[in-house]
Design a protein around this motif. Sequence first.
Motif, short mmCIF file in Angstrom:
data_model
loop_
_atom_site.label_atom_id
_atom_site.label_comp_id
_atom_site.label_asym_id
_atom_site.label_seq_id
_atom_site.Cartn_x
_atom_site.Cartn_y
_atom_site.Cartn_z
N PRO A 178 58.84 68.69 21.89
CA PRO A 178 59.76 67.57 21.68
C PRO A 178 60.14 67.39 20.22
N GLN A 179 61.45 67.31 19.97
CA GLN A 179 61.95 67.15 18.61
C GLN A 179 63.08 66.13 18.52
N GLY A 180 63.21 65.26 19.51
CA GLY A 180 64.27 64.28 19.49
C GLY A 180 63.78 62.91 19.06
N THR A 181 64.59 61.87 19.32
CA THR A 181 64.20 60.50 18.98
C THR A 181 63.49 59.83 20.14
N GLY A 182 63.87 60.19 21.37
CA GLY A 182 63.26 59.58 22.53
C GLY A 182 62.07 60.36 23.05
N ASN A 183 62.31 61.64 23.38
CA ASN A 183 61.26 62.52 23.92
C ASN A 183 60.56 61.87 25.12
N PHE A 239 57.78 85.12 26.33
CA PHE A 239 58.20 83.73 26.14
C PHE A 239 59.63 83.71 25.62
N GLY A 240 60.47 82.88 26.24
CA GLY A 240 61.81 82.64 25.74
C GLY A 240 61.87 81.27 25.09
N ILE A 241 62.33 81.20 23.87
CA ILE A 241 62.39 79.93 23.14
C ILE A 241 63.86 79.53 22.99
N ILE A 242 64.22 78.39 23.61
CA ILE A 242 65.57 77.84 23.49
C ILE A 242 65.47 76.66 22.53
N VAL A 283 62.99 73.49 22.86
CA VAL A 283 62.65 72.85 21.59
C VAL A 283 63.83 71.99 21.17
N GLY A 284 63.66 70.66 21.28
CA GLY A 284 64.75 69.75 20.94
C GLY A 284 64.49 68.39 21.56
N GLY A 285 65.57 67.62 21.70
CA GLY A 285 65.46 66.29 22.28
C GLY A 285 65.57 66.31 23.80
N ASP A 286 65.71 65.13 24.39
CA ASP A 286 65.78 65.02 25.84
C ASP A 286 66.96 65.79 26.41
N GLY A 287 68.08 65.86 25.67
CA GLY A 287 69.24 66.59 26.15
C GLY A 287 68.98 68.08 26.28
N THR A 288 68.32 68.65 25.29
CA THR A 288 67.99 70.08 25.36
C THR A 288 67.03 70.36 26.51
N VAL A 289 66.01 69.52 26.64
CA VAL A 289 65.03 69.72 27.72
C VAL A 289 65.72 69.60 29.07
#
Length: 310
Positions: free
Chosen positions: A88-93, A5-8, A62-68
């Motif tokens: 998901p860890q952002g405001t929108g997700n 598994f790679g975690i970004i 792991v992050g918000g919509d931009g990271t995904v």
Amino acid sequence: MAQRFGIIWNPTKIEGDALRDAVAAAVPADTELMWWETAADDPGRAMTAEAVHAGCDVVIAVGGDGTVRTVAEVLASVEDAPALGIVPQGTGNLLARNLGIPVGSIPKAMDVIATGNERRIDMGWTRTDDAEVETGFLVMVGFGLDAHMLAETDDDLKGKAGWLAYVAAMGRAVTASETVDFQITLDSGEKQTFSGHTLLIGNCGDIQGGFTLLPDAVVDDGRLDLLVISAENVVQWLQTLRTVVWDNGIRRLLGGGEETVSTDVTQHLTGEAIAVALSGPVPFEIDGEEAGDISKLAVRVQPGALRVLC
């Protein structure tokens, strides 16, 4: 066979130790874990490429919509790419919400990934003006009353009133709307001329609070859905609110009909490839993030671009 598994992960969204503990608790003990942090000058592109090159079976964003979105852009461009996991860890997700991935709980999101159920989903690609490369999107792109404004609607109100918070947000646009002329070409069809202040092109249509902007948008149907809004006065905005909130929202949820309602000021379209030419530059956004002013836009769908664990 043990998996890799790679975690970004975006360090501005989550504390590293908590994330590592949750990941370790969710995956089998023999899973090989590789870690990459995003950076201010790279939200995950180079890191995802390294994860693919390292032979990861799953890449977790792991992050918000931009990271995904950044991680997905790379994976969608690779043949036989790893599966995509989302924490998901952002405001929108917004993509996570549309896929039913738990929001607000790292352990629950990791449990979904560890279960290993895959779903093939589409990805949208957009090229603005004379840009040499396309930019990917997973939720929606557009201008006017857009996903970004709705995503930033008052959090307290969203928690207490759900979709009513978006009614308030749309109401604020009554005095802020500015109409622009534009032409849309769907697939190989003829140009259609519109005058409006909002154009949304989406891969999926649900946002927070149970609110749906694009009721026919499905992440795996190989198509993109469009919403054109041209309301200019209070009466037309009230009609728009009724169409979006009642006709294409609550009424459908209550079993009052499956067909999407369009009106003179709220029109729904669909296509696989969309070209838009505007009479003048307008602020443009991609998955809720500002992307500068544009005068021309080309959008296409890449069917089945990603294997998402959801």
